[in-house]
Design a protein around this motif. Structure first.
Motif, mmCIF file in Angstrom:
data_model
loop_
_atom_site.group_PDB
_atom_site.id
_atom_site.type_symbol
_atom_site.label_atom_id
_atom_site.label_comp_id
_atom_site.label_asym_id
_atom_site.label_seq_id
_atom_site.Cartn_x
_atom_site.Cartn_y
_atom_site.Cartn_z
ATOM 1 N N UNK A 135 0.851 -1.189 0.000
ATOM 2 C CA UNK A 135 0.000 0.000 0.000
ATOM 3 C C UNK A 135 0.893 1.248 0.000
ATOM 4 N N UNK A 136 1.619 1.484 -1.096
ATOM 5 C CA UNK A 136 2.624 2.549 -1.111
ATOM 6 C C UNK A 136 2.054 3.962 -0.970
ATOM 7 N N UNK A 137 0.816 4.169 -1.308
ATOM 8 C CA UNK A 137 0.225 5.512 -1.223
ATOM 9 C C UNK A 137 -0.590 5.704 0.050
ATOM 10 N N UNK A 138 -0.490 4.802 0.979
ATOM 11 C CA UNK A 138 -1.289 4.870 2.215
ATOM 12 C C UNK A 138 -0.388 4.824 3.450
ATOM 13 N N UNK A 139 0.534 5.750 3.519
ATOM 14 C CA UNK A 139 1.512 5.777 4.606
ATOM 15 C C UNK A 139 0.838 5.901 5.967
ATOM 16 N N UNK A 140 -0.022 6.864 6.135
ATOM 17 C CA UNK A 140 -0.634 7.090 7.447
ATOM 18 C C UNK A 140 -1.536 5.936 7.857
ATOM 19 N N UNK A 141 -2.270 5.378 6.917
ATOM 20 C CA UNK A 141 -3.139 4.254 7.249
ATOM 21 C C UNK A 141 -2.325 3.039 7.690
ATOM 22 N N UNK A 142 -1.201 2.791 7.031
ATOM 23 C CA UNK A 142 -0.378 1.643 7.420
ATOM 24 C C UNK A 142 0.263 1.883 8.784
ATOM 25 N N UNK A 143 0.690 3.108 9.048
ATOM 26 C CA UNK A 143 1.255 3.425 10.361
ATOM 27 C C UNK A 143 0.225 3.203 11.462
ATOM 28 N N UNK A 144 -0.965 3.729 11.259
ATOM 29 C CA UNK A 144 -2.027 3.572 12.254
ATOM 30 C C UNK A 144 -2.366 2.095 12.436
ATOM 31 N N UNK A 145 -2.462 1.354 11.338
ATOM 32 C CA UNK A 145 -2.806 -0.068 11.412
ATOM 33 C C UNK A 145 -1.783 -0.840 12.237
ATOM 34 N N UNK B 57 10.763 3.488 -7.771
ATOM 35 C CA UNK B 57 10.155 4.525 -8.603
ATOM 36 C C UNK B 57 11.209 5.381 -9.296
ATOM 37 N N UNK B 58 12.261 5.773 -8.566
ATOM 38 C CA UNK B 58 13.326 6.578 -9.171
ATOM 39 C C UNK B 58 14.072 5.789 -10.231
ATOM 40 N N UNK B 59 14.289 4.530 -9.977
ATOM 41 C CA UNK B 59 14.975 3.683 -10.964
ATOM 42 C C UNK B 59 14.145 3.567 -12.247
ATOM 43 N N UNK B 60 12.832 3.372 -12.075
ATOM 44 C CA UNK B 60 11.959 3.278 -13.245
ATOM 45 C C UNK B 60 11.894 4.602 -13.987
ATOM 46 N N UNK B 61 11.916 5.690 -13.247
ATOM 47 C CA UNK B 61 11.875 7.011 -13.859
ATOM 48 C C UNK B 61 13.129 7.243 -14.709
ATOM 49 N N UNK B 62 14.291 6.868 -14.153
ATOM 50 C CA UNK B 62 15.541 7.021 -14.893
ATOM 51 C C UNK B 62 15.579 6.114 -16.111
ATOM 52 N N UNK B 63 15.072 4.911 -15.974
ATOM 53 C CA UNK B 63 15.084 3.952 -17.082
ATOM 54 C C UNK B 63 14.113 4.362 -18.179
ATOM 55 N N UNK B 64 12.983 4.950 -17.804
ATOM 56 C CA UNK B 64 11.961 5.324 -18.771
ATOM 57 C C UNK B 64 12.079 6.753 -19.262
ATOM 58 N N UNK B 65 12.942 7.552 -18.648
ATOM 59 C CA UNK B 65 13.037 8.955 -19.026
ATOM 60 C C UNK B 65 11.888 9.743 -18.450
ATOM 61 N N UNK B 66 11.967 11.036 -18.548
ATOM 62 C CA UNK B 66 10.929 11.908 -18.015
ATOM 63 C C UNK B 66 9.612 11.770 -18.774
ATOM 64 N N UNK B 67 9.674 11.417 -20.047
ATOM 65 C CA UNK B 67 8.458 11.317 -20.862
ATOM 66 C C UNK B 67 7.836 9.926 -20.784
ATOM 67 N N UNK B 68 8.413 9.051 -19.968
ATOM 68 C CA UNK B 68 7.911 7.690 -19.854
ATOM 69 C C UNK B 68 6.546 7.649 -19.195
ATOM 70 N N UNK B 69 5.852 6.530 -19.332
ATOM 71 C CA UNK B 69 4.507 6.399 -18.756
ATOM 72 C C UNK B 69 4.572 6.407 -17.243
ATOM 73 N N UNK B 70 3.553 6.965 -16.631
ATOM 74 C CA UNK B 70 3.433 6.991 -15.172
ATOM 75 C C UNK B 70 2.947 5.633 -14.696
ATOM 76 N N UNK B 71 3.520 5.152 -13.631
ATOM 77 C CA UNK B 71 3.125 3.871 -13.071
ATOM 78 C C UNK B 71 2.002 4.082 -12.058
#
Length: 127
Positions: free
Chosen positions: A52-62, A109-123
């Motif tokens: 759940x990478x986008x749910x930091x606070x929920x995972x902390x509380x859980x 995420x940073x590794x994928x960003x570097x591999x795909x370039x700035x114009x690469x698709x968003x994950x």
């Protein structure tokens, strides 16, 4: 990777609940008790953070609430004891695991960003 992490987190939670609430003689003994507690909750926090990478606070509380509630539930079993120190060790280890998981997610995420370039698709991390 996200689905596998979520399944792993669920399996770890089941193991943690069983070992926390079962009679002491049924609990596996790998290392000292604080080491076992710490490892279990670090792994749980890590799996939750990746799952759940986008749910930091929920995972902390859980993780913190789970550690506290499971520790309190040990009052029911006469052979077990609920201690504040145990709950703090578990919650702290879970938070450390979440922190490690967040670092891993950001590194990937940073590794994928570097591999795909700035114009690469968003994950989509919510998959």
């Amino acid at each position: 990777m996200i689905r596998l992490s979520r399944i792993t987190a669920l399996a770890l939670l089941a193991i943690i609940v069983f070992t926390t609430l079962s009679p002491i003689q049924m609990r596996p003994h790998l290392v000292d008790a604080n080491g076992e507690r710490g490892l279990a909750y670090v792994l749980l926090g890590l799996a939750l953070a990746i799952g759940f990478p986008n749910r930091l606070y929920q995972t902390l509380i859980f993780v913190v609430v789970t550690a506290g509630v499971l520790e309190l539930l040990q009052i029911i079993d006469p052979g077990r004891h609920a201690r504040l120190l145990d709950a703090v060790v578990k919650a702290s280890a879970g938070v450390i695991g979440i922190g490690l998981g967040q670092l891993i997610v950001k590194a990937v995420d940073q590794r994928e960003k570097r591999a795909g370039g700035e114009a690469g698709p968003k994950r989509n991390l919510a998959e």
